[in-house]
Design a protein around this motif. Structure first.
Motif, PDB file in Angstrom:
ATOM      1  N   SER C  12      -6.821  49.314 -19.295  1.00 35.03           N
ATOM      2  CA  SER C  12      -7.576  49.660 -18.086  1.00 35.03           C
ATOM      3  C   SER C  12      -6.638  49.631 -16.855  1.00 35.03           C
ATOM      4  CB  SER C  12      -8.726  48.671 -17.927  1.00 35.03           C
ATOM      5  OG  SER C  12      -9.224  48.716 -16.621  1.00 35.03           O
ATOM      6  N   LEU C  13      -5.836  48.564 -16.796  1.00 39.70           N
ATOM      7  CA  LEU C  13      -4.886  48.445 -15.686  1.00 39.70           C
ATOM      8  C   LEU C  13      -3.883  49.597 -15.697  1.00 39.70           C
ATOM      9  CD1 LEU C  13      -4.130  44.596 -15.668  1.00 39.70           C
ATOM     10  CD2 LEU C  13      -4.995  45.978 -13.743  1.00 39.70           C
ATOM     11  N   SER C  14      -3.423  49.933 -16.905  1.00 42.11           N
ATOM     12  CA  SER C  14      -2.445  51.010 -17.035  1.00 42.11           C
ATOM     13  C   SER C  14      -3.019  52.331 -16.531  1.00 42.11           C
ATOM     14  CB  SER C  14      -2.020  51.123 -18.508  1.00 42.11           C
ATOM     15  OG  SER C  14      -1.142  52.210 -18.698  1.00 42.11           O
ATOM     16  N   GLN C  15      -4.289  52.586 -16.843  1.00 46.85           N
ATOM     17  CA  GLN C  15      -4.921  53.842 -16.410  1.00 46.85           C
ATOM     18  C   GLN C  15      -5.108  53.862 -14.899  1.00 46.85           C
ATOM     19  OE1 GLN C  15      -8.574  54.820 -18.507  1.00 46.85           O
ATOM     20  NE2 GLN C  15      -8.965  56.535 -17.096  1.00 46.85           N
ATOM     21  N   LYS C  16      -5.564  52.719 -14.370  1.00 46.71           N
ATOM     22  CA  LYS C  16      -5.777  52.618 -12.926  1.00 46.71           C
ATOM     23  C   LYS C  16      -4.461  52.806 -12.170  1.00 46.71           C
ATOM     24  CE  LYS C  16      -8.927  50.489  -9.788  1.00 46.71           C
ATOM     25  NZ  LYS C  16      -9.464  49.214  -9.262  1.00 46.71           N
ATOM     26  N   LEU C  17      -3.389  52.225 -12.723  1.00 44.97           N
ATOM     27  CA  LEU C  17      -2.075  52.364 -12.098  1.00 44.97           C
ATOM     28  C   LEU C  17      -1.648  53.834 -12.047  1.00 44.97           C
ATOM     29  CD1 LEU C  17       0.455  51.115 -10.881  1.00 44.97           C
ATOM     30  CD2 LEU C  17       1.360  50.759 -13.181  1.00 44.97           C
TER      31      LEU C  17
ATOM     32  N   ASP D  11      -0.158  41.208 -16.774  1.00 44.05           N
ATOM     33  CA  ASP D  11       0.210  40.633 -15.471  1.00 44.05           C
ATOM     34  C   ASP D  11       1.172  41.553 -14.713  1.00 44.05           C
ATOM     35  OD1 ASP D  11      -1.386  38.590 -16.191  1.00 44.05           O
ATOM     36  OD2 ASP D  11       0.217  37.139 -16.599  1.00 44.05           O
ATOM     37  N   SER D  12       2.122  42.098 -15.482  1.00 52.89           N
ATOM     38  CA  SER D  12       3.074  43.004 -14.855  1.00 52.89           C
ATOM     39  C   SER D  12       2.366  44.237 -14.281  1.00 52.89           C
ATOM     40  CB  SER D  12       4.133  43.433 -15.880  1.00 52.89           C
ATOM     41  OG  SER D  12       4.824  44.564 -15.438  1.00 52.89           O
ATOM     42  N   LEU D  13       1.447  44.808 -15.094  1.00 54.57           N
ATOM     43  CA  LEU D  13       0.679  45.982 -14.639  1.00 54.57           C
ATOM     44  C   LEU D  13      -0.166  45.632 -13.417  1.00 54.57           C
ATOM     45  CD1 LEU D  13      -0.473  47.517 -18.036  1.00 54.57           C
ATOM     46  CD2 LEU D  13       0.857  48.690 -16.247  1.00 54.57           C
ATOM     47  N   SER D  14      -0.786  44.458 -13.465  1.00 59.05           N
ATOM     48  CA  SER D  14      -1.649  44.034 -12.367  1.00 59.05           C
ATOM     49  C   SER D  14      -0.848  43.918 -11.070  1.00 59.05           C
ATOM     50  CB  SER D  14      -2.281  42.688 -12.735  1.00 59.05           C
ATOM     51  OG  SER D  14      -3.070  42.212 -11.671  1.00 59.05           O
TER      52      SER D  14
END
Lengths: 82, 82, 82, 82
Positions: C12-17, D11-14
């Motif tokens: 999810s984080l990867s997509q948002k990034l 954590d890195s992505l966040s």
């Protein structure tokens, strides 16, 4: 005989006087006419000059207004920072 | 007696003729003077008019140049899209 | 079970990034475009202003020449005695 | 072990997402600022242009009045016969 000679002289002088007086009258007429023309010329000149003076004052006004316009343009260009 | 009367008349006429001829000469001088003044006036007027005509042509030129300047300003404002 | 939850979060984080980076790129393009438009506007303004300044100097010249013409007319009228 | 790896990635992505969102916010602020400057520039330009247009109309008026003055002078010179 002498009386006859004197009479001839008198008549001749009388005629010459008439002619000279006629010429005199003519010259006086011409003088009056010329004086009238000079006076007319003077009045026309005066009226012409009065009109010219009005135009000169109008020109002064136009130059003054052009200078005001020029100053407005200069101020506009100074005030504008874009 | 008659001769004496004629002689008086002749002398009187002769004197009057002299006076009239003198007056004539004066009038002719005045006429010449006036004609000269009229001619001078005419020449001055002509020269004045010629100078005025030059100024009128100069004014024409200035008005034409102001109109060109006005057209340049109008074109500048049209061309500018900012 | 915890690994599965962490993987979901990571994805999810990867997509948002990715989305945020895309938005970033769009914003940078818009900024570059605006900066270019501002610079063009500035150059146009500068060129417009330069042209205006030339016209102002031309206007100054015309006003000066009209004033000279006005002075010539005034002198002409003073000198003329007719 | 895999859970620990996933957590590190998350954590890195966040953190990267946070940084990218911050950059995003900065870019949006810059865009707003530039848009505001462009709009101000446009309004200034419009106001400047409006003032220029007024000056152009004034100049038109002055040129028209100079032309009338010129015509008056020409008529005056034609009418005058002195």
């Amino acid at each position: 005989e002498k009386a006859s000679q004197l009479q001839t002289q008198r008549d001749s002088l009388s005629q010459k006087l008439q002619e000279t007086e006629l010429r005199n009258t003519e010259l006086e007429c011409q003088l009056l006419d010329l004086e009238q023309r000079l006076e007319n010329r003077r009045l026309e000149s005066e009226s012409f000059r009065k009109s010219l003076r009005s135009l000169l004052e109008l020109l002064d006004g136009k130059i003054f207004q052009l200078t005001e316009l020029r100053d407005s343009l200069a101020k506009l260009m100074e005030s504008d920072s874009s």
